[in-house]
Design a protein around this motif. Structure first.
Motif, PDB file in Angstrom:
ATOM      1  N   UNK A 215       0.843  -1.195   0.000  1.00 15.84           N
ATOM      2  CA  UNK A 215       0.000   0.000   0.000  1.00 15.84           C
ATOM      3  C   UNK A 215       0.878   1.245   0.000  1.00 15.84           C
ATOM      4  N   UNK A 216       0.306   2.336  -0.464  1.00 19.28           N
ATOM      5  CA  UNK A 216       0.886   3.676  -0.397  1.00 19.28           C
ATOM      6  C   UNK A 216       2.163   3.848  -1.238  1.00 19.28           C
ATOM      7  N   UNK A 217       2.718   5.043  -1.197  1.00 15.51           N
ATOM      8  CA  UNK A 217       3.967   5.517  -1.808  1.00 15.51           C
ATOM      9  C   UNK A 217       4.012   5.514  -3.335  1.00 15.51           C
ATOM     10  N   UNK A 218       3.513   4.464  -3.981  1.00 14.67           N
ATOM     11  CA  UNK A 218       3.648   4.382  -5.430  1.00 14.67           C
ATOM     12  C   UNK A 218       2.293   4.268  -6.127  1.00 14.67           C
ATOM     13  N   UNK A 219       2.273   4.681  -7.395  1.00 12.29           N
ATOM     14  CA  UNK A 219       1.022   4.744  -8.153  1.00 12.29           C
ATOM     15  C   UNK A 219       0.583   3.362  -8.633  1.00 12.29           C
ATOM     16  N   UNK A 220      -0.626   3.280  -9.200  1.00  9.48           N
ATOM     17  CA  UNK A 220      -1.137   1.974  -9.632  1.00  9.48           C
ATOM     18  C   UNK A 220      -0.221   1.228 -10.589  1.00  9.48           C
ATOM     19  N   UNK A 221       0.386   1.933 -11.524  1.00 10.92           N
ATOM     20  CA  UNK A 221       1.251   1.262 -12.496  1.00 10.92           C
ATOM     21  C   UNK A 221       2.441   0.597 -11.808  1.00 10.92           C
ATOM     22  N   UNK A 222       3.100   1.331 -10.909  1.00  5.11           N
ATOM     23  CA  UNK A 222       4.221   0.758 -10.176  1.00  5.11           C
ATOM     24  C   UNK A 222       3.760  -0.317  -9.207  1.00  5.11           C
ATOM     25  N   UNK A 223       2.575  -0.148  -8.661  1.00  2.00           N
ATOM     26  CA  UNK A 223       2.011  -1.148  -7.754  1.00  2.00           C
ATOM     27  C   UNK A 223       1.870  -2.494  -8.462  1.00  2.00           C
ATOM     28  N   UNK A 224       1.364  -2.472  -9.668  1.00  3.28           N
ATOM     29  CA  UNK A 224       1.193  -3.714 -10.422  1.00  3.28           C
ATOM     30  C   UNK A 224       2.547  -4.371 -10.683  1.00  3.28           C
ATOM     31  N   UNK A 225       3.564  -3.565 -11.020  1.00  2.00           N
ATOM     32  CA  UNK A 225       4.908  -4.115 -11.253  1.00  2.00           C
ATOM     33  C   UNK A 225       5.433  -4.810 -10.006  1.00  2.00           C
ATOM     34  N   UNK A 226       5.240  -4.181  -8.852  1.00  7.78           N
ATOM     35  CA  UNK A 226       5.727  -4.751  -7.604  1.00  7.78           C
ATOM     36  C   UNK A 226       4.957  -6.021  -7.239  1.00  7.78           C
ATOM     37  N   UNK A 227       3.642  -5.987  -7.433  1.00  2.53           N
ATOM     38  CA  UNK A 227       2.842  -7.157  -7.102  1.00  2.53           C
ATOM     39  C   UNK A 227       3.193  -8.353  -7.984  1.00  2.53           C
ATOM     40  N   UNK A 228       3.616  -8.111  -9.205  1.00  2.27           N
ATOM     41  CA  UNK A 228       4.056  -9.210 -10.069  1.00  2.27           C
ATOM     42  C   UNK A 228       5.294  -9.885  -9.486  1.00  2.27           C
ATOM     43  N   UNK A 229       6.224  -9.083  -8.966  1.00  2.00           N
ATOM     44  CA  UNK A 229       7.430  -9.632  -8.343  1.00  2.00           C
ATOM     45  C   UNK A 229       7.047 -10.456  -7.112  1.00  2.00           C
ATOM     46  N   UNK A 230       6.148  -9.914  -6.298  1.00  2.00           N
ATOM     47  CA  UNK A 230       5.740 -10.596  -5.078  1.00  2.00           C
ATOM     48  C   UNK A 230       5.004 -11.905  -5.384  1.00  2.00           C
ATOM     49  N   UNK A 231       4.108 -11.850  -6.348  1.00  5.39           N
ATOM     50  CA  UNK A 231       3.353 -13.058  -6.691  1.00  5.39           C
ATOM     51  C   UNK A 231       4.282 -14.150  -7.217  1.00  5.39           C
ATOM     52  N   UNK A 232       5.238 -13.781  -8.045  1.00  2.00           N
ATOM     53  CA  UNK A 232       6.182 -14.762  -8.587  1.00  2.00           C
ATOM     54  C   UNK A 232       6.988 -15.404  -7.461  1.00  2.00           C
TER      55      UNK A 232
END
Length: 378
Positions: A215-232
């Motif tokens: 949550x927080x700090x970064x926008x939706x586009x960056x959020x999706x990039x980070x969540x891809x790393x976490x999910x992998x």
């Protein structure tokens, strides 16, 4: 009929929609101080918090989060809201006073519909000061005791910048036998101690979190990039918690440019309006998050009720219904065709709004702003 709980809703595959911005939105309305960002408004101005919560639920939120951000006793003392340095016009405020008031507001609004109440803890100044695990956990315990007394539906550890402190928090939250979610304020470059994003995700899940995300700090586009790393990383580790994402509602820089996210922008916090995402961009975020497998989708700072409504509208088919305010929501501008102004009548399609490249209205606007830097040696 008993309310369906968080995990049961997530297990059904139906997306759960969180609420949005409180500290930022209430600061704009004159109820929160920029800088401390503490949540004393729940105690001092309950009507303001109640109204904002109600707007999020009407927009489609399935969750009413208690406004307990930064409400530990050590944080309140650190910011002059309690203890020796308190201002006379405020009086000594305690975590229990704020958390109790916040829980009562959240429950009242949640009971007006079918929403769940989430009791949330956030980082303590004690962790950064190095006061030790026992003292930090004591602050979390004092908050959780109120949450249990008020019987919130689930617990959340949010906005943690250090996975170690989050793990300390999770040890406390798991004692209370409620569903627990956990989110960090990280990007693709990991936490503030240099722990990688992948390792953070794994440690969050292993700490016992039923729901894991950011949550927080970064926008939706960056959020999706980070969540891809976490999910992998979670998949590779054989871990399968539910996923959660609540980004800020402002366009930020690329996540790998600065660990402090939108706080590094020169526009933070008083000139971010030109960076607010559009409703169409909230639609896009909701769809990308859902397709990635994220089932708890909401917003953080800058996500106004209309952004949450956009998420609810985008996922209406998956949820099986439109949000309560749908009777006044002209999805993709269909009602614009009723206008007497002919220049607007072509703006009635999803394609128009999704492909729009909005301008700032400022002829000499910067294409990009330069991030503020600090001297880490000071």
């Amino acid at each position: 009929m008993p309310r369906v709980g968080l995990l049961e809703r997530l297990k059904s595959g139906r997306p759960v929609i969180g609420d949005g911005s409180f500290v930022f939105t209430l600061e704009k309305r004159g109820y929160v101080k920029a800088g401390p960002w503490t949540s004393e408004a729940a105690y001092q101005y309950p009507d303001a918090v109640r109204q904002l919560s109600r707007e999020f639920v009407r927009a489609g939120a399935d969750v009413v989060q208690t406004f307990t951000f930064y409400a530990t006793d050590d944080k309140l003392q650190d910011k002059g809201l309690s203890g020796k340095n308190v201002s006379k016009d405020i009086g000594n405020l305690t975590s229990k006073q704020i958390n109790s008031a916040a829980c009562d507001i959240a429950r009242e609004v949640a009971d007006e519909g079918d929403a769940l109440v989430c009791g949330g803890i956030s980082p303590t100044p004690g962790y950064i000061k190095g006061i030790g695990k026992e003292a930090v956990q004591k602050e979390f315990d004092k908050q959780c005791e109120v949450f249990i007394e008020k019987d919130v539906d689930f617990l959340l550890a949010e906005f943690f910048g250090h996975v170690e402190e989050l793990e300390w928090g999770m040890e406390v939250l798991k004692k209370y036998e409620k569903p627990v979610a956990a989110t960090m304020r990280i990007s693709t470059i990991g936490d503030m101690n240099g722990v990688s994003t992948a390792e953070c995700a794994i440690r969050m899940a292993k700490s016992g979190a039923d729901v894991v995300g950011i949550n927080c700090l970064f926008d939706p586009e960056n959020c999706i990039k980070t969540m891809k790393v976490m999910k992998s990383a979670l998949n590779e580790a054989g871990l399968n918690p539910f996923l959660m994402a609540q980004p800020v509602g402002f366009h930020t820089h690329e996540a790998n440019e600065h660990i402090d996210g939108y706080m590094a922008l020169p526009e933070f916090p008083f000139a971010l309006e030109s960076r607010i995402i559009t409703r169409a961009e909230a639609h896009k975020f909701a769809r990308e998050a859902y397709e990635l497998g994220i089932r708890y989708i909401g917003g953080c700072c800058g996500f106004e009720p209309y952004h949450i409504r956009a998420i609810a509208e985008e996922l209406a088919e998956e949820r099986g219904f439109r949000p309560p305010g749908h009777d006044k929501n002209s999805l993709w501008g269909k009602d614009i065709a009723q206008t007497n102004y002919k220049i607007m009548v072509h703006r009635v399609t999803k394609e128009y709004w999704m492909n729009l490249n909005p301008g700032t209205g400022r002829p000499e606007a910067h294409i990009l702003s330069k991030l503020d830097k600090i001297d880490e040696t000071e």
